[in-house]
Design an enzyme around this catalytic site. Structure first.
Site, PDB file in Angstrom:
ATOM      1  CG  ASN A  78      35.527  44.076  39.394  1.00 46.94           C
ATOM      2  OD1 ASN A  78      36.445  44.791  38.871  1.00 46.94           O
ATOM      3  ND2 ASN A  78      35.577  43.984  40.605  1.00 46.94           N
ATOM      4  CD  GLU A 112      45.495  46.248  44.536  1.00 45.68           C
ATOM      5  OE1 GLU A 112      45.015  45.243  45.243  1.00 45.68           O
ATOM      6  OE2 GLU A 112      45.981  47.250  45.121  1.00 45.68           O
ATOM      7  CG  LEU A 113      46.295  39.323  41.352  1.00 48.72           C
ATOM      8  CD1 LEU A 113      47.310  38.326  41.525  1.00 48.72           C
ATOM      9  CD2 LEU A 113      45.790  39.701  39.813  1.00 48.72           C
ATOM     10  CB  CYS A 172      38.401  41.921  44.153  1.00 47.08           C
ATOM     11  SG  CYS A 172      38.592  43.647  44.491  1.00 47.08           S
ATOM     12  N   GLY A 184      42.927  42.254  38.272  1.00 50.50           N
ATOM     13  CA  GLY A 184      42.087  41.238  37.573  1.00 50.50           C
ATOM     14  C   GLY A 184      42.280  40.084  38.082  1.00 50.50           C
TER      15      GLY A 184
HETATM   16  P1  NAP Z   1      40.544  39.323  33.882  1.00 49.67           P
HETATM   17  O1  NAP Z   1      39.697  38.517  33.214  1.00 49.67           O
HETATM   18  O2  NAP Z   1      41.627  38.930  34.361  1.00 49.67           O
HETATM   19  O3  NAP Z   1      40.718  40.442  33.166  1.00 49.67           O
HETATM   20  C1  NAP Z   1      41.449  41.903  33.477  1.00 49.67           C
HETATM   21  C2  NAP Z   1      42.144  42.439  32.487  1.00 49.67           C
HETATM   22  O4  NAP Z   1      43.130  41.623  32.312  1.00 49.67           O
HETATM   23  C3  NAP Z   1      41.012  42.871  31.247  1.00 49.67           C
HETATM   24  O5  NAP Z   1      41.543  44.056  30.729  1.00 49.67           O
HETATM   25  C4  NAP Z   1      41.623  41.679  30.342  1.00 49.67           C
HETATM   26  O6  NAP Z   1      41.213  42.196  29.028  1.00 49.67           O
HETATM   27  C5  NAP Z   1      43.012  41.634  30.610  1.00 49.67           C
HETATM   28  N1  NAP Z   1      43.675  40.223  30.182  1.00 49.67           N
HETATM   29  C6  NAP Z   1      43.144  39.164  30.046  1.00 49.67           C
HETATM   30  N2  NAP Z   1      44.050  38.459  29.402  1.00 49.67           N
HETATM   31  C7  NAP Z   1      45.282  39.053  29.489  1.00 49.67           C
HETATM   32  C8  NAP Z   1      46.400  38.716  28.913  1.00 49.67           C
HETATM   33  N3  NAP Z   1      46.822  37.455  28.245  1.00 49.67           N
HETATM   34  N4  NAP Z   1      47.502  39.661  28.756  1.00 49.67           N
HETATM   35  C9  NAP Z   1      47.119  40.948  29.054  1.00 49.67           C
HETATM   36  N5  NAP Z   1      45.965  41.262  29.642  1.00 49.67           N
HETATM   37  C10 NAP Z   1      44.741  40.397  29.719  1.00 49.67           C
HETATM   38  O7  NAP Z   1      39.554  39.945  35.299  1.00 49.67           O
HETATM   39  P2  NAP Z   1      38.104  40.343  35.115  1.00 49.67           P
HETATM   40  O8  NAP Z   1      37.213  39.379  35.044  1.00 49.67           O
HETATM   41  O9  NAP Z   1      38.096  41.727  34.200  1.00 49.67           O
HETATM   42  O10 NAP Z   1      37.965  41.093  36.387  1.00 49.67           O
HETATM   43  C11 NAP Z   1      37.719  40.121  37.550  1.00 49.67           C
HETATM   44  C12 NAP Z   1      39.148  39.722  38.629  1.00 49.67           C
HETATM   45  O11 NAP Z   1      39.534  40.921  38.906  1.00 49.67           O
HETATM   46  C13 NAP Z   1      38.470  39.166  39.673  1.00 49.67           C
HETATM   47  O12 NAP Z   1      39.202  38.206  40.077  1.00 49.67           O
HETATM   48  C14 NAP Z   1      38.374  40.073  40.829  1.00 49.67           C
HETATM   49  O13 NAP Z   1      38.727  39.757  42.247  1.00 49.67           O
HETATM   50  C15 NAP Z   1      39.675  40.801  40.305  1.00 49.67           C
HETATM   51  N6  NAP Z   1      39.758  42.061  40.908  1.00 49.67           N
HETATM   52  C16 NAP Z   1      40.634  42.764  41.646  1.00 49.67           C
HETATM   53  C17 NAP Z   1      40.743  43.736  42.443  1.00 49.67           C
HETATM   54  C18 NAP Z   1      41.688  44.311  43.660  1.00 49.67           C
HETATM   55  O14 NAP Z   1      41.964  45.336  43.762  1.00 49.67           O
HETATM   56  N7  NAP Z   1      42.578  43.401  44.253  1.00 49.67           N
HETATM   57  C19 NAP Z   1      39.636  44.726  42.302  1.00 49.67           C
HETATM   58  C20 NAP Z   1      38.742  44.467  41.197  1.00 49.67           C
HETATM   59  C21 NAP Z   1      38.641  43.075  40.525  1.00 49.67           C
HETATM   60  P3  NAP Z   1      39.852  41.624  28.244  1.00 49.67           P
HETATM   61  O15 NAP Z   1      39.004  42.289  29.141  1.00 49.67           O
HETATM   62  O16 NAP Z   1      40.210  42.165  26.929  1.00 49.67           O
HETATM   63  O17 NAP Z   1      39.994  40.073  28.336  1.00 49.67           O
END
Ligand code: NAP
Length: 472
Positions: free
Chosen positions: A154, A250-251, A283, A230
């Protein structure tokens, strides 16, 4: 329509590497291919860790690290249009919002450069105890070691910046795995860092299968720290699997806001503008608004027309406020959650002729509906009528999340009570909790994470204190 179709190789050990396999990057708006990226796996990740290990054998002095970070900030400024367009194309982020992200990335690199120059330990007052008499002691801040960084789709530029820039400021080499949907901005940052004079191995970018790359980062003992932004499911599992590493998470959040009867008159406008940018896929996008009884009628009358006035459309258009969500699965899930909310639909709840979800407002959803408890990550806001500040705080605290929350009131006592009782990493007063400046300590409690980002705070996390005691 996408205007470019980039081809990018992986960046490993200072070389741009092809693997024979490619990852397609598609516009979430048009479905067009906007780029393709060499797809890496365990082998490239191992090579990246080898390169990072070699790089860290010859530490870079702080002034050199700061110089590189400043140069990257400068390039982000000079290439602003290109950076914003790339973010917009790969993430489907409206240009208005993509421009803000590109500017913020510049700010992140700038603050990290300051931290590189300031990084120092502290004196220990040894003669404060009899045991310490005749001794001089101080701490050094030493880099933890190789950092494995994993980033979400994002904020494909600025959240990558929040990993790379503080790590370099701290003196750590990085192996980055960007989100598969949005790897192009990360590879552009790698290009800028290389052009700024970063020696080989200090930054490595491997896109590809998340579990394969993630497994190597978790299992290889040379990776000392994992920094992950993520979803909670992935993040907390990573932490469980890496008990000996420093794991910073950071979730997500289901961001609440409380609106009191004495809220400033522009509250509805502020919240309408901050609940739907990037289609709610931030997020800290405002999701649950708790409106006190006395404020309800006026707030609803002000809020809904402003939401309906938002421009929904092509993210490449500078006038667009709300674009697509990241993919079809996300769209289906969000609409299903809206259907099952149990509340009254005030606007939205459907897609337009380009299959974009219209900004959606639901009044008084069921307390146990997904929209009330989980992170929607879409253009959906709930309004819940509440009897008292006490009740509003309780409802705001009622999810497992704790990243940021907000309150709108002119009463100092209400504001301070909320700041003390809201169980969140940050509380905004008379500002939407979507607000973030990049130097702030930003991060969550409860299921939302265990760290604080912002270069000053991330640099502390990525360095360790080493005590030096000298007998005089
Ligand atoms: P996500 O599906 O958890 O993916 C985040 C990253 O993790 C991607 O690079 C993904 O790779 C990787 N990943 C997925 N499965 C993995 C595994 N088993 N092992 C290692 N890496 C893995 O999250 P998203 O959909 O991209 O982002 C949305 C989430 O991020 C929301 O929950 C949002 O609130 C959170 N977020 C939090 C913050 C904060 O600062 N607190 C900021 C922004 C977003 P792939 O893309 O290759 O699947």
């Amino acid at each position: 329509m996408a205007t470019t179709a980039l081809e990018r190789k992986l960046f490993v050990g200072g070389e741009w590497v092809e693997t024979g396999d490619w990852l397609e990057v598609r516009s979430p708006y048009s479905g067009d291919i906007v780029g393709r990226v060499a797809k890496g796996g365990p082998q490239e990740t191992k090579r990246a860790i080898d390169a990072a290990e070699r790089a860290m054998r010859e530490p870079l002095p702080a002034h050199k690290r700061a110089e590189i970070l400043v140069k990257v900030a400068g390039q982000l400024g000079r290439r602003h249009d290109e950076v914003a367009r790339l973010i917009s194309e790969e993430a489907g982020k409206p240009m208005k919002t993509a421009r803000v992200e590109a500017q913020r990335a510049m700010s992140t690199f700038t603050f990290a450069a300051v931290e590189a120059r300031k990084l120092a330990g502290e004196m220990v007052p040894m003669d404060a105890s009899r045991a310490g008499e005749g001794k001089l002691a101080f701490t050094l801040r030493v880099p933890r070691g190789i950092v494995g960084a994993i980033t979400p789709f994002n904020f494909p530029c600025n959240l990558v910046a929040h990993k790379l820039a503080p790590a370099l400021a701290a003196g750590c080499a990085v192996v980055l795995k960007p989100a598969s949907a949005t790897p192009l901005s990360a590879l552009l940052l790698a290009e800028l860092m290389e052009a700024a004079g970063l020696p080989s191995g200090w930054l490595n970018v491997v896109a590809g299968s998340s579990s394969e790359i993630g497994d190597v980062l978790v299992e290889d003992e040379r990776v000392a720290a994992l920094t992950f932004t993520g979803s909670g499911d992935v993040g907390w599992k990573l932490k469980e699997r890496a008990p000996r590493k420093h794991v910073a998470l950071e979730l997500g959040n289901a961001t609440p806001v409380i609106v009191c009867a004495d809220a400033p008159s522009d509250t509805a406008a502020t919240l309408a503008a901050n609940s739907f940018s990037f289609a709610g896929q931030s997020c800290i996008s405002v999701q649950r608004i708790y409106v006190l009884d006395d404020a309800w009628d006026e707030f609803v009358r002000g809020f809904v027309p402003k939401v309906e006035a938002l421009v929904v459309g092509d993210p490449a258009d500078e006038e667009t406020d709300v674009g697509p969500v990241i993919d079809d699965d996300a769209r289906r899930r969000i609409l299903e959650w809206v259907d099952k909310s149990g509340g009254e639909l005030l606007t939205g709840g459907e897609t337009n002729d380009r299959d974009l979800i219209k900004p959606t407002v639901i009044a008084n959803p069921a307390p146990d509906a997904q929209v009330s408890r989980e992170e929607v990550f879409g253009p959906v806001v709930t309004l819940t009528r509440t009897g008292s500040l006490d009740e509003a705080i309780e409802l705001a605290n009622s999810t497992r999340y704790g990243l940021q929350a907000g309150i709108f009131t002119r009463d100092l006592r209400s504001a301070l009570e909320a700041a003390q009782r809201l169980e969140f990493g940050g509380v905004t007063v008379n500002e939407a909790p979507t607000f973030r400046a990049d130097q702030m300590p930003y991060g969550g409690v409860k299921a939302s994470g265990n760290t604080r980002e912002g270069p000053a705070y991330a640099v502390r996390e990525l360095t360790e204190e080493r005590l030096v005691v000298i007998q005089l």
